[in-house]
Design a protein around this motif. Structure first.
Motif, short mmCIF file in Angstrom:
data_model
loop_
_atom_site.label_atom_id
_atom_site.label_comp_id
_atom_site.label_asym_id
_atom_site.label_seq_id
_atom_site.Cartn_x
_atom_site.Cartn_y
_atom_site.Cartn_z
N ILE A 42 0.84 -1.20 0.00
CA ILE A 42 0.00 0.00 0.00
C ILE A 42 0.87 1.25 0.00
O ILE A 42 0.58 2.24 -0.69
CB ILE A 42 -0.95 -0.03 1.22
CG1 ILE A 42 -1.97 -1.17 1.05
CG2 ILE A 42 -1.67 1.31 1.38
CD1 ILE A 42 -2.69 -1.53 2.34
N THR A 43 1.96 1.23 0.76
CA THR A 43 2.89 2.36 0.78
C THR A 43 3.49 2.59 -0.59
O THR A 43 3.58 3.73 -1.07
CB THR A 43 4.00 2.11 1.81
OG1 THR A 43 3.42 1.95 3.11
CG2 THR A 43 4.99 3.27 1.85
N GLU A 44 3.89 1.51 -1.27
CA GLU A 44 4.45 1.67 -2.62
C GLU A 44 3.43 2.23 -3.58
O GLU A 44 3.75 3.07 -4.43
CB GLU A 44 4.98 0.33 -3.14
CG GLU A 44 5.66 0.49 -4.49
CD GLU A 44 6.22 -0.80 -5.07
OE1 GLU A 44 6.77 -0.74 -6.19
OE2 GLU A 44 6.12 -1.85 -4.42
N VAL A 45 2.17 1.81 -3.45
CA VAL A 45 1.10 2.34 -4.31
C VAL A 45 0.96 3.85 -4.10
O VAL A 45 0.87 4.62 -5.08
CB VAL A 45 -0.23 1.62 -4.01
CG1 VAL A 45 -1.39 2.33 -4.71
CG2 VAL A 45 -0.16 0.16 -4.45
N MET A 46 0.95 4.30 -2.85
CA MET A 46 0.79 5.73 -2.59
C MET A 46 1.97 6.54 -3.11
O MET A 46 1.80 7.61 -3.70
CB MET A 46 0.57 5.96 -1.09
CG MET A 46 -0.74 5.41 -0.58
SD MET A 46 -1.12 5.89 1.12
CE MET A 46 0.16 5.01 2.02
N PRO A 62 4.76 1.75 -12.46
CA PRO A 62 4.56 0.36 -12.04
C PRO A 62 4.75 0.19 -10.53
O PRO A 62 5.44 0.96 -9.87
CB PRO A 62 5.64 -0.39 -12.81
CG PRO A 62 6.70 0.62 -13.07
CD PRO A 62 6.00 1.94 -13.24
N VAL A 63 4.12 -0.87 -10.00
CA VAL A 63 4.24 -1.25 -8.59
C VAL A 63 4.82 -2.65 -8.55
O VAL A 63 4.27 -3.58 -9.15
CB VAL A 63 2.87 -1.19 -7.88
CG1 VAL A 63 2.98 -1.70 -6.44
CG2 VAL A 63 2.33 0.23 -7.90
N ARG A 64 5.91 -2.84 -7.84
CA ARG A 64 6.65 -4.11 -7.88
C ARG A 64 6.26 -5.10 -6.80
O ARG A 64 6.34 -6.31 -6.98
CB ARG A 64 8.16 -3.84 -7.76
CG ARG A 64 8.70 -2.82 -8.75
CD ARG A 64 8.55 -3.28 -10.19
NE ARG A 64 9.17 -2.32 -11.13
CZ ARG A 64 9.04 -2.38 -12.45
NH1 ARG A 64 8.31 -3.36 -12.98
NH2 ARG A 64 9.62 -1.49 -13.21
N SER A 65 5.87 -4.62 -5.62
CA SER A 65 5.69 -5.50 -4.47
C SER A 65 4.38 -6.27 -4.55
O SER A 65 3.52 -6.01 -5.39
CB SER A 65 5.74 -4.68 -3.17
OG SER A 65 4.69 -3.71 -3.18
N GLN A 66 4.22 -7.19 -3.61
CA GLN A 66 3.01 -8.03 -3.53
C GLN A 66 2.38 -7.90 -2.16
O GLN A 66 3.07 -7.94 -1.15
CB GLN A 66 3.38 -9.51 -3.73
CG GLN A 66 3.85 -9.86 -5.12
CD GLN A 66 2.70 -10.22 -6.04
OE1 GLN A 66 1.54 -10.25 -5.62
NE2 GLN A 66 3.01 -10.51 -7.30
N PRO A 67 1.05 -7.75 -2.08
CA PRO A 67 0.37 -7.88 -0.78
C PRO A 67 0.32 -9.36 -0.40
O PRO A 67 0.53 -10.24 -1.24
CB PRO A 67 -1.02 -7.32 -1.05
CG PRO A 67 -1.26 -7.63 -2.49
CD PRO A 67 0.09 -7.52 -3.17
N ARG A 68 0.02 -9.63 0.85
CA ARG A 68 -0.10 -11.03 1.29
C ARG A 68 -1.36 -11.21 2.13
O ARG A 68 -1.71 -10.34 2.93
CB ARG A 68 1.11 -11.44 2.13
CG ARG A 68 2.43 -11.43 1.38
CD ARG A 68 3.53 -12.08 2.18
NE ARG A 68 4.83 -11.92 1.54
CZ ARG A 68 5.97 -12.38 2.05
NH1 ARG A 68 5.97 -13.01 3.21
NH2 ARG A 68 7.10 -12.18 1.42
#
Length: 351
Positions: free
Chosen positions: A323-327, A341-347
């Motif tokens: 969520i932080t990367e999205v913001m 682009p957004v690289r990370s994955q939520p879990r």
């Protein structure tokens, strides 16, 4: 009994953490730390907290504590969270997780070195969100095509009026750290947009990329007070997150659309609306009211996770990092005028 410490003696501690914990059997606030002794004394009296201090180290070195809540201004979150983890304590992180990706990565690395320490990250999620997740997983509205979430209010001055009143203090008229670009680490998006984006991630999963527009409409700041974010989701849907500080009438809405209907938040329930006809455009839709079962409050959920030794299902550190990367991608998109682009994955985890 779990003994909890709170770093921060401001509004979020007084109006959210302390009263909620008072309702949770099996945990109590044993130590609170802040800058202002008059506030600390008042909170200790009001909520029967036995100890207070004005130095982080005094609280973090308290051998009676099992866990600590970080309820400090946004730019201090990462430093404090890392200090809590290094002391071997369970951690509750106020939103937003932090203000940079480097800070988020340090928190993730520190947590992964200590998997038995539970890290609970706000936002927590309502019974409506959990029920919507169940409905979507069951295919209640077919293939998901889009979603809209909005969370907005009248800005920090409204919040601080309530905080000042709660502490029986004179109201501050023009000194809000939220508006100071050098102190806040971000504007309305990090402060309020985090709720809208978190709800979309909880329901639809990973964000692939972000396109955003941020504006300063009315507030005395160079930071954004209004934001609209378009999210390209990994599942193929498009979602929109809206936020702002220029909405004193307040807005909190959540809607998901699919090929067989839509789910729409209606206060504490959900309207499940399906087409009355697939061949007649103006046929009246069929609406069903869904009442979700209750969920634990955020502190009770954290306690359950501590007892089980499991990380939170949705309000976990990896999802908070996403969520932080999205913001931050939204801020970059607005500045660069392009999709980011957004690289990370939520879990989604177990507790």
């Amino acid at each position: 009994m779990r003994n909890i410490g709170i770093l921060g003696a401001g509004g979020i501690a007084a109006l959210s953490h302390l009263p909620e914990i008072a309702e949770v059997a099996g945990m109590r606030v044993a130590h609170i730390c802040g800058r202002t002794e008059s506030r600390l004394r008042l909170l200790c009296e009001r909520f029967s907290v036995p100890r207070y201090s004005t130095k982080w180290s005094d609280l973090l070195d308290d051998p009676t504590l099992d866990a600590v809540i970080v309820a400090l201004p946004h730019p201090l979150h990462a430093e404090a969270g890392l200090a809590v983890l290094e002391r071997g304590l369970h951690l509750f992180m106020q939103k937003p997780l932090c203000t940079t990706l480097a800070e988020a990565d340090r928190l993730v690395a520190a947590s992964e070195m200590r998997p038995r320490q539970v890290v609970y990250c706000r936002p927590s999620f309502s019974a409506v969100v959990y029920e919507m997740r169940r409905q979507l997983a069951a295919g209640a509205i077919g293939t998901i095509s889009g979603a809209l979430a909005r969370h907005s209010d009248g800005g920090p001055e409204v919040y601080y009026a309530e905080v000042s009143d709660s502490f029986n203090e004179p109201r501050v008229e023009d000194e809000f750290w939220f508006y100071d670009a050098d102190r806040a680490g971000g504007g309305a998006l990090l402060d309020m947009g985090v709720y809208a984006i978190a709800n979309i991630v909880a329901l639809l999963g990973k964000v692939e990329s972000v396109t955003a527009r941020l504006r300063t409409v009315a507030k005395p700041t160079t930071l954004e007070d209004t934001a609209t974010v378009i999210l390209d989701m990994a599942n193929g849907a498009l979602a929109t997150a809206e936020t702002g500080w220029c909405d004193p009438a307040r807005s909190s809405c959540l809607r998901v659309h699919g090929t067989a209907g839509k789910l729409q938040q209606a206060d504490d329930s959900i309207a499940c609306i399906r087409p009355g006809s697939y061949e007649r455009e103006w046929a009246a839709p069929i609406s069903e009211k869904l009442t979700p079962p209750p969920v634990l409050n955020q502190h009770a959920e954290w306690l359950v996770c501590m007892e089980r030794g499991e990380q939170p299902a949705l309000s976990n550190l990896w999802t908070a990092r996403h969520i932080t990367e999205v913001m931050l991608a939204a801020v970059a998109s607005n500045k660069q005028g392009r999709r980011v682009p957004v690289r990370s994955q939520p879990r989604a985890l177990g507790c």
